[in-house]
Design a protein around this motif. Structure first.
Motif, PDB file in Angstrom:
ATOM      1  N   ASN A 148       0.536  -1.179  -0.295  1.00  0.00           N
ATOM      2  CA  ASN A 148       0.130  -0.081   0.169  1.00  0.00           C
ATOM      3  C   ASN A 148       1.234   1.234  -0.194  1.00  0.00           C
ATOM      4  OD1 ASN A 148      -2.813  -0.537  -0.366  1.00  0.00           O
ATOM      5  ND2 ASN A 148      -2.515  -2.256   1.887  1.00  0.00           N
ATOM      6  N   LEU A 149       0.126   2.667   0.094  1.00  0.00           N
ATOM      7  CA  LEU A 149       0.778   3.763  -0.334  1.00  0.00           C
ATOM      8  C   LEU A 149       1.248   4.112   0.745  1.00  0.00           C
ATOM      9  CD1 LEU A 149       1.891   6.079  -2.246  1.00  0.00           C
ATOM     10  CD2 LEU A 149      -0.757   6.914  -2.608  1.00  0.00           C
ATOM     11  N   LEU A 150       2.721   4.803   0.957  1.00  0.00           N
ATOM     12  CA  LEU A 150       2.643   5.585   2.456  1.00  0.00           C
ATOM     13  C   LEU A 150       3.671   6.505   1.241  1.00  0.00           C
ATOM     14  CD1 LEU A 150       4.203   5.089   5.313  1.00  0.00           C
ATOM     15  CD2 LEU A 150       6.303   4.213   4.704  1.00  0.00           C
ATOM     16  N   VAL A 151       3.680   7.492   2.571  1.00  0.00           N
ATOM     17  CA  VAL A 151       4.186   8.886   2.507  1.00  0.00           C
ATOM     18  C   VAL A 151       5.240   9.008   3.672  1.00  0.00           C
ATOM     19  CG1 VAL A 151       4.368  11.499   2.232  1.00  0.00           C
ATOM     20  CG2 VAL A 151       2.913   9.253   0.395  1.00  0.00           C
ATOM     21  N   MET A 152       6.272   9.699   3.724  1.00  0.00           N
ATOM     22  CA  MET A 152       7.126   9.955   5.078  1.00  0.00           C
ATOM     23  C   MET A 152       7.314  11.542   4.865  1.00  0.00           C
ATOM     24  SD  MET A 152       9.559   6.521   5.846  1.00  0.00           S
ATOM     25  CE  MET A 152       9.903   6.963   4.381  1.00  0.00           C
ATOM     26  N   ASP A 153       7.586  12.094   5.484  1.00  0.00           N
ATOM     27  CA  ASP A 153       8.597  13.903   5.207  1.00  0.00           C
ATOM     28  C   ASP A 153       9.831  13.385   5.850  1.00  0.00           C
ATOM     29  OD1 ASP A 153       9.205  15.515   6.888  1.00  0.00           O
ATOM     30  OD2 ASP A 153       6.677  16.754   6.994  1.00  0.00           O
ATOM     31  N   ILE A 154      10.823  13.263   4.938  1.00  0.00           N
ATOM     32  CA  ILE A 154      11.656  13.318   5.076  1.00  0.00           C
ATOM     33  C   ILE A 154      12.819  14.082   6.659  1.00  0.00           C
ATOM     34  CG2 ILE A 154      14.031  13.453   4.016  1.00  0.00           C
ATOM     35  CD1 ILE A 154      12.984  13.372   1.865  1.00  0.00           C
ATOM     36  N   ASP A 155      11.906  15.388   7.246  1.00  0.00           N
ATOM     37  CA  ASP A 155      12.569  16.134   8.195  1.00  0.00           C
ATOM     38  C   ASP A 155      12.322  15.341   9.343  1.00  0.00           C
ATOM     39  OD1 ASP A 155      14.002  17.654   6.497  1.00  0.00           O
ATOM     40  OD2 ASP A 155      13.038  19.237   5.865  1.00  0.00           O
ATOM     41  N   SER A 156      11.292  15.181   9.717  1.00  0.00           N
ATOM     42  CA  SER A 156      10.883  14.874  10.883  1.00  0.00           C
ATOM     43  C   SER A 156      10.766  13.443  10.853  1.00  0.00           C
ATOM     44  CB  SER A 156       9.095  15.668  11.153  1.00  0.00           C
ATOM     45  OG  SER A 156       8.169  14.449   9.990  1.00  0.00           O
TER      46      SER A 156
ATOM     47  N   GLY B 295       5.883   8.947   9.434  1.00  0.00           N
ATOM     48  CA  GLY B 295       4.994   8.605   7.683  1.00  0.00           C
ATOM     49  C   GLY B 295       3.803   8.176   8.700  1.00  0.00           C
ATOM     50  N   THR B 296       2.714   8.057   7.240  1.00  0.00           N
ATOM     51  CA  THR B 296       1.739   8.027   7.143  1.00  0.00           C
ATOM     52  C   THR B 296       1.508   6.353   6.076  1.00  0.00           C
ATOM     53  OG1 THR B 296       1.312   9.915   7.548  1.00  0.00           O
ATOM     54  CG2 THR B 296      -0.830   9.214   7.071  1.00  0.00           C
ATOM     55  N   VAL B 297       0.231   5.337   6.484  1.00  0.00           N
ATOM     56  CA  VAL B 297       0.261   5.139   5.363  1.00  0.00           C
ATOM     57  C   VAL B 297      -1.859   5.392   4.875  1.00  0.00           C
ATOM     58  CG1 VAL B 297      -0.582   2.110   4.298  1.00  0.00           C
ATOM     59  CG2 VAL B 297       1.161   3.030   6.140  1.00  0.00           C
ATOM     60  N   LEU B 298      -1.440   5.377   2.804  1.00  0.00           N
ATOM     61  CA  LEU B 298      -3.154   6.447   2.992  1.00  0.00           C
ATOM     62  C   LEU B 298      -3.802   5.962   2.681  1.00  0.00           C
ATOM     63  CD1 LEU B 298      -1.203   9.439   0.489  1.00  0.00           C
ATOM     64  CD2 LEU B 298      -2.037   8.942   3.360  1.00  0.00           C
ATOM     65  N   THR B 299      -3.116   4.179   2.166  1.00  0.00           N
ATOM     66  CA  THR B 299      -4.701   3.171   1.724  1.00  0.00           C
ATOM     67  C   THR B 299      -4.757   1.997   2.617  1.00  0.00           C
ATOM     68  OG1 THR B 299      -2.814   2.613  -0.260  1.00  0.00           O
ATOM     69  CG2 THR B 299      -4.139   4.099  -0.795  1.00  0.00           C
ATOM     70  N   ALA B 300      -5.680   1.213   2.610  1.00  0.00           N
ATOM     71  CA  ALA B 300      -5.276  -0.061   2.880  1.00  0.00           C
ATOM     72  C   ALA B 300      -6.487  -0.756   1.743  1.00  0.00           C
ATOM     73  CB  ALA B 300      -6.607   0.150   4.797  1.00  0.00           C
TER      74      ALA B 300
END
Length: 669
Positions: free
Chosen positions: A64-72, A75-80
């Motif tokens: 599934n789709l994951l997005v991470m903030d590089i500085d902090s 991460g958040t999974v956007l899809t299930a």
């Protein structure tokens, strides 16, 4: 110049989201779960500014789709999504992503099959919407024609729209559209196209469609059209056949928007990259070539690795080729310098990299046949490199070398493949051997460090088997002679190549000729069964997965996902060597009609919901074997699976049984 590799890693960001996925096995033995477990991270993509990273990661048993903030490092999974894997992820600026759905574990590489579709979602998980339906949704509405819509490219300075491609206007032709991500509305960009049956478009730096490739009805011919500008007249500049002769494939405009770079094999065997003047229709300077592998495109006209284009400047930066091991040559001096530094720091690895559009950060990909893929952030100014994460770190130390080889067929073709031998192999020892045949057959499915053949090669070699993974005639990407020699030879000379690959292994001295098995999925499953019919005493056993067993049914029934498209069935006619898909020849080449000739042991497996190779013909193969008095030793069917198994537990169960079957039939001891 060397870079300091920092110890810090982004692993924790996604390990918190998928704690089971990052767990590493402490055993030194490669387990079935090890080889089939989803990667903890796959295909990371940097946003336009380089502030965010998108990737796919295991969640709900799928990627599934994951997005991470590089500085902090958050991460958040956007899809299930539980029925498909997320594939083809692309950033649109910094705030939105578009993606499609597919099957990661198919025998021909990641495929869409009953997936597809097009989706958009905001970086924070809001604003998700479907822009185009999947194949499965289309078939559920009893519609045989799938109206596709796929990502083509972004538009500089525009985060509300993308350019998409699909057959929304005409079912038999691919057009380009300006697609509004907020409303889902499309604006046709390719009106006034010079022909129907269009398959591929090329844009200039102003995003004007200037080149298009189209098919010809009831033929394997493709025609290339060009126009000098948005208001200019279209004119034909080339045509070629997909099964014979020389091929001409437009790849990119150079920065002047006038000169093209093309791939062609005119006057040579492998496809090479040349300059081309469309005004005078003349082929100019040879820019890049390889003596054994195609560059830019293959002999059927499909794109392969070739020119590396900076879409911000339209500048050609270098060239890549999918050789026995992937190779890169940079024409841009700065990138050549970075490549040399990376190769010095990460020796023995395949190292590639790409910059963020602002040029401030580089994302490095590094892998080999024996080491899991790892990703790094490279700060070229500070000369530091920081690990982002690894795909399958639990595999390190458990894998064997993937050895390129070339075998000679009985009619003189020299065809490359790969060999896997157990750790500690002693020269002269004759091993039980598995010959793995790739799917397709007109795809190059087995590559260095990845692919279905790599998976079976590593798993079986870990249990003491030699594993031969040969390409064969009609495999694209290996030059025109190998590719075109396959047409009209399915089940005959094509199968002889599989036999000749085994003979090579026997002649090399590491294969016990009395203990050989043949394995494969899709076409590879067909090839395994056909080998048992054609040469019943050469292979002692066969593992046939997702297997075509009835060539008539496969290419005439609407149960199959491609039969409604005449271009696909015409292609199969050429591969088989007949204009009549219901002819006696096609019946004779169908293993389901010759179960009585099979003497050895057979293992069958299939996905209940497969629409690429519908399960009915495999069920009939099982019944035919029983009627012939030689029932399959096992027939594994998994529900809610298609052309390849996506669920870990299904692959673990399947290959636990396959290993038991191999041990009983040819034994690793």
């Amino acid at each position: 110049m060397r870079y300091l590799i920092l110890a810090a890693s982004f692993a924790a960001a996604y390990a918190l989201l998928t704690p089971d996925a990052s767990a590493q096995s402490t055993s030194s033995t490669l387990s079935v779960e090890d080889i089939w477990k989803n990667p903890t991270l796959n295909n990371p993509q940097l946003s336009r500014s380089g502030k965010y990273l998108a990737a796919t990661a295991p969640h709900k048993g799928r990627m599934n789709l994951l997005v991470m903030d590089i500085d902090s490092r958050k991460g958040t999974v956007l899809t299930a999504i539980e029925d498909y894997d997320v594939v083809d992820v692309n950033w649109v600026g910094d705030e939105r992503l578009v993606f499609s759905l597919g099957q990661a574990n198919s025998p021909t590489g990641a495929g869409q099959f009953d997936g597809g579709g097009l989706y958009v979602i905001n970086r924070d998980g809001s604003g998700g919407r479907r822009l185009a339906p999947t194949v499965r949704e289309t078939r559920a509405r009893n519609q045989n024609v799938y109206r596709s819509l796929d990502f083509h490219r972004t538009i500089p300075g525009n985060t509300d729209e993308i350019i998409a491609e699909g057959n929304q206007t005409s079912s038999d032709s691919i057009d380009l559209y300006r697609l509004n991500l907020n409303t889902g509305r499309t604006t046709l960009l390719t009106s006034g196209r010079p022909a129907d049956l269009t398959v591929e478009w090329l844009l200039d730096s102003k995003l004007t469609p200037r080149v298009v490739v189209a098919g010809v009805k009831d033929e394997l011919t493709r025609v290339v059209y060009y126009r000098a500008g948005a208001d200019a007249k279209w004119e034909e500049i080339a045509r070629y056949s997909r099964d014979k002769g020389s091929v001409f494939v437009p790849l990119a405009f150079e920065s002047d928007d006038q000169t093209l770079q093309i791939a062609t094999n005119k006057g040579r065997d492998t496809m090479a990259v040349y300059r081309y003047d469309p005004k005078t229709k003349t082929v100019g300077e040879l820019l890049a070539a390889h003596p054994r592998y195609d560059m830019g495109a293959d002999s059927q006209g499909n794109r392969t690795l070739g020119p590396i284009v900076d879409f911000e400047t339209n500048k050609i930066l270098g060239y890549r080729v999918e050789a026995a091991r992937p190779e890169t040559v940079w024409t841009d001096p700065d990138r050549a310098r970075i490549q040399a530094s990376l190769d010095a720091v990460l020796p023995g690895m395949i190292n590639t990299f790409r910059r963020t559009p602002d040029g401030k950060r580089l994302l490095v990909t590094s892998f080999s046949d024996t080491k899991a893929t790892r990703w790094y952030f490279l700060d070229d100014t500070k000369r530091t490199m920081e690990e982002v994460g690894a795909s399958r770190p639990w595999l390190d130390g458990k894998l064997v070398e993937q050895r390129p080889f070339v075998y000679r067929t009985r009619d003189g073709l020299e065809i490359p493949g790969y060999l896997f031998l157990p750790k500690g192999y002693q020269a002269g020892t004759k091993l039980p051997t598995v010959v793995h045949i790739h799917g397709g057959p007109t795809v190059r499915a087995d590559r260095f460090g990845r692919g279905f053949g790599w998976i079976e090669g590593q798993l079986f070699a870990s249990r003491g088997y030699a594993v031969v993974v040969p390409n064969f005639r009609v495999t694209p990407g290996l030059g025109n002679k190998i590719f075109t020699s396959g047409f009209g030879t399915l089940g005959r000379q094509m199968s002889e190549d599989h036999e000749d690959a085994l003979k090579w292994a026997i002649d090399e001295g590491f294969t016990d000729p009395k203990r050989a098995c043949i394995s494969g999925g899709s076409y590879g499953g067909y090839a395994a069964l056909q080998a048992m019919v054609k040469t019943p005493y050469l292979f002692k056993c066969a593992v046939a997965g997702l297997a075509v067993t009835d060539m008539v049914y496969q290419n005439t029934s609407l149960d199959t996902d491609y039969v409604s498209n005449p271009a696909f069935t015409d292609y199969w006619k050429a591969i088989i060597g007949t204009n009549d898909l219901r002819s006696q020849l096609v019946r004779d080449l169908s293993p389901v009609n010759h179960a009585d000739k099979i003497k050895g042991a057979v293992f069958l497996y299939a996905g209940q919901d497969d629409i690429r190779v519908p399960i009915d013909q495999i069920i009939r193969m099982d019944k035919a074997l029983k009627a012939a008095g030689n029932p399959a030793k096992a027939f594994v069917i998994k529900e809610k699976e298609g052309h390849g198994f996506g669920k870990l537990e299904n692959n673990v169960d399947l290959y636990t049984q396959v290993l038991k079957f191999l041990d009983e039939q040819i034994g690793s001891k």
